[in-house]
Design a protein around this motif. Structure first.
Motif, PDB file in Angstrom:
ATOM      1  N   ALA A 206      41.004  25.976  32.058  1.00 42.89           N
ATOM      2  CA  ALA A 206      40.358  26.787  31.036  1.00 42.89           C
ATOM      3  C   ALA A 206      38.944  27.176  31.449  1.00 42.89           C
ATOM      4  CB  ALA A 206      40.335  26.027  29.703  1.00 42.89           C
ATOM      5  N   MET A 207      38.192  26.248  32.020  1.00 41.77           N
ATOM      6  CA  MET A 207      36.834  26.582  32.443  1.00 41.77           C
ATOM      7  C   MET A 207      36.836  27.596  33.568  1.00 41.77           C
ATOM      8  SD  MET A 207      34.216  23.410  32.072  1.00 41.77           S
ATOM      9  CE  MET A 207      32.888  24.558  32.430  1.00 41.77           C
ATOM     10  N   ALA A 208      37.837  27.533  34.442  1.00 38.62           N
ATOM     11  CA  ALA A 208      37.931  28.536  35.507  1.00 38.62           C
ATOM     12  C   ALA A 208      38.076  29.931  34.914  1.00 38.62           C
ATOM     13  CB  ALA A 208      39.115  28.221  36.421  1.00 38.62           C
ATOM     14  N   VAL A 209      38.906  30.068  33.874  1.00 38.59           N
ATOM     15  CA  VAL A 209      39.131  31.367  33.242  1.00 38.59           C
ATOM     16  C   VAL A 209      37.865  31.876  32.554  1.00 38.59           C
ATOM     17  CG1 VAL A 209      40.385  32.553  31.398  1.00 38.59           C
ATOM     18  CG2 VAL A 209      41.602  31.004  32.940  1.00 38.59           C
ATOM     19  N   VAL A 210      37.226  31.022  31.746  1.00 40.31           N
ATOM     20  CA  VAL A 210      36.096  31.506  30.949  1.00 40.31           C
ATOM     21  C   VAL A 210      34.859  31.725  31.804  1.00 40.31           C
ATOM     22  CG1 VAL A 210      37.011  30.437  28.857  1.00 40.31           C
ATOM     23  CG2 VAL A 210      35.338  29.183  30.234  1.00 40.31           C
ATOM     24  N   VAL A 211      34.666  30.907  32.847  1.00 45.72           N
ATOM     25  CA  VAL A 211      33.501  31.115  33.717  1.00 45.72           C
ATOM     26  C   VAL A 211      33.687  32.377  34.557  1.00 45.72           C
ATOM     27  CG1 VAL A 211      32.160  30.147  35.631  1.00 45.72           C
ATOM     28  CG2 VAL A 211      32.847  28.681  33.726  1.00 45.72           C
ATOM     29  N   ALA A 212      34.930  32.645  34.996  1.00 46.75           N
ATOM     30  CA  ALA A 212      35.188  33.904  35.699  1.00 46.75           C
ATOM     31  C   ALA A 212      34.888  35.093  34.791  1.00 46.75           C
ATOM     32  CB  ALA A 212      36.635  33.950  36.174  1.00 46.75           C
ATOM     33  N   ALA A 213      35.296  34.997  33.516  1.00 39.95           N
ATOM     34  CA  ALA A 213      34.998  36.074  32.564  1.00 39.95           C
ATOM     35  C   ALA A 213      33.492  36.242  32.398  1.00 39.95           C
ATOM     36  CB  ALA A 213      35.650  35.769  31.213  1.00 39.95           C
TER      37      ALA A 213
END
Length: 479
Positions: A389-396
């Motif tokens: 989840a952190m990978a997704v939101v930090v990429a965003a």
């Protein structure tokens, strides 16, 4: 505390890497781009892409960080980031090495320089996800907000440090020396904190939650005994184990869409309020208001000092006042000065009022949306999906950062908008985004202060954020 400081070095390198290019921009243009004899439009385009090339790497790094963190561990991911920082520091200092004789200029060296800057950005992307994640998973709940906020402070310290380093290096010679040697020393200077980060990581353990995810219960217990004490460690281990059994398959959407959408919105709003446009283009903003170049740079230094001091306020307040109140108050403290700044531009007003507006805006961001969003992102996701989840939101977040940074120059240079509002449109837009950010937090974001990471998981399995118990009801919980 020692483990937190080691992990926070990832934030210092984040800030250092982001800002180090500022001192070398003129020399990079002279050494690599001017010899290509491009038209003005293509020259400016290539220069802008070279300065911002690290941001593309940031997106890539944040995407791969989740897989590294879940498969190989949080600590291993930070080691990867440290290696990327080190390689990029050496490579950007001598990009022509292995391709051309040292001192060569032109397109091959420029391509290599941008590739090394991509590595730098990848390191930032990995560290921006894993440093706060590591701290959150190792910290006691009573101090988790403060300790994760140290990550944001480390970013600010890294930026201020590299400004000082660049200034010292620039004083070592004239413009010709700077174009020949100075810019290399600036970019290569990052190798020193990168080597320190790599050396210190050799002595830290992985987090107990990741160890439990991999079935290494005995190691997890030893780490918990080290950070929480022998008495509390077995109870905490039991809570972690119970939380990991709450879902049979650690899929990204194993807890539904709501938690992912909340994390995405926090990440995106942190950038849509315009902080990086304000920080990156502060000298341009003040020149648009009529300040001279020296005065614009001095006002930028004042902004940096306000950023650092206000982050200290957040470190104290985040656990005492709570995450949600700080985010709402901070949104208001950003919205009002941005809307007023847009008005000052539209009426061609000059003087201290603009600087006052920017300072209030910076204080509002630094005491709330700067550090608190990182705290929230590191703790709201259930343990089984936290890395993904952190990978997704930090990429965003990095994608939005890139969009805001690029769009500012487009909005600020649009002749139609400037005839209407005289460079004020972007600031009205950031003020509106700040209002929307505050409303979103008020309506949709749960308070997580005082909750353990395991009890926060229950917010997404027992009716959503509005089902949360007050912190006092969970006083027995730890981290």
């Amino acid at each position: 505390m020692r483990l937190t400081l080691v992990a926070a070095l990832g934030g210092l390198l984040f800030g250092y890497d982001t800002a180090v290019i500022s001192g070398a921009v003129g020399s990079i243009d002279t050494v690599f781009i001017d010899p290509l004899h491009l038209s003005e439009t293509w020259r400016n385009t290539l220069s802008g892409l070279t300065v911002s090339s690290a941001l593309f790497g940031c997106v890539l790094g944040s995407v791969i960080a989740g897989g590294i963190a879940d498969r190989y561990g949080r600590r291993t991911g930070l080691i990867v980031a440290a290696i990327l920082f080190l390689l990029s520091a050496i490579g950007t200092a001598v990009p022509e090495a292995g391709l051309q004789p040292l001192g060569s200029t032109g397109l091959p060296a420029l391509i290599a320089f941008n590739l090394y800057r991509l590595l730098c950005g990848a390191g930032i992307g990995v560290a921006s996800m894993l440093s706060p994640l590591y701290i959150a998973e190792i910290a006691p709940k009573e101090r988790r907000g403060q300790l994760v906020s140290l990550y944001q402070m480390a970013i600010v310290v890294g930026i201020v440090t590299v400004y000082f380093v660049n200034w010292l290096i620039a004083r070592g010679g004239d413009a010709a020396w700077l174009d020949h040697i100075g810019w290399r020393l600036m970019l290569g200077s990052e190798s020193l904190p990168a080597m320190l980060f790599l050396a210190l990581l050799a002595g830290v353990p992985d987090t107990p939650r990741w160890l439990m995810l991999r079935g290494r219960e005995a190691e997890a217990l030893r780490v918990l005994q080290r950070v929480a004490g022998a008495v509390q460690a077995p109870q905490i281990l039991s809570e972690i184990g119970a939380s990991l059994k709450a879902t049979a398959a650690p899929r990204l959407l194993g807890y539904g869409w709501t938690v992912i959408l909340v994390g995405l919105a926090l990440s995106v709003f942190q950038q849509l309020v315009g902080i990086n446009a304000v920080l990156y283009y502060a000298p341009l903003m003040f020149r648009n208001l009529g300040a001279g170049s020296d005065s614009a740079l001095l006002q930028t230094v004042v902004i940096g000092a306000a950023n650092m001091l206000s982050t200290l306020i957040a470190i104290y307040a985040v656990d005492h006042l709570g995450r949600k109140p700080l985010l709402i108050v901070g949104a208001a403290a950003m919205a009002l000065p941005m809307l007023l700044l847009g008005y000052l531009f539209s009426v061609h007003s000059q003087g201290g009022a603009a600087l006052f507006c920017v300072l209030v805006y910076i204080v509002g961001f630094a005491m709330s949306w700067g550090p608190v969003v990182w705290v929230m992102l590191s703790e709201i996701f259930p343990g089984a999906i936290r890395g993904k989840a952190m990978a997704v939101v930090v990429a965003a977040q990095w994608i939005t950062n890139l969009a805001v940074s690029w769009s500012f120059k487009v909005l600020d240079g649009n002749s139609f908008l400037n005839q209407w509002l005289n460079h004020g449109f972007a600031y009205y837009l950031y003020g509106l985004m700040s209002v929307l950010a505050g409303l979103f937090v008020w309506r949709c974001v749960p308070e997580t202060a005082g909750h353990s990471l395991e009890s926060i998981q229950g917010l997404w399995t027992r009716g959503g954020p509005r089902a949360a118990a007050p912190p006092a009801a969970r006083a027995h919980d730890w981290a």
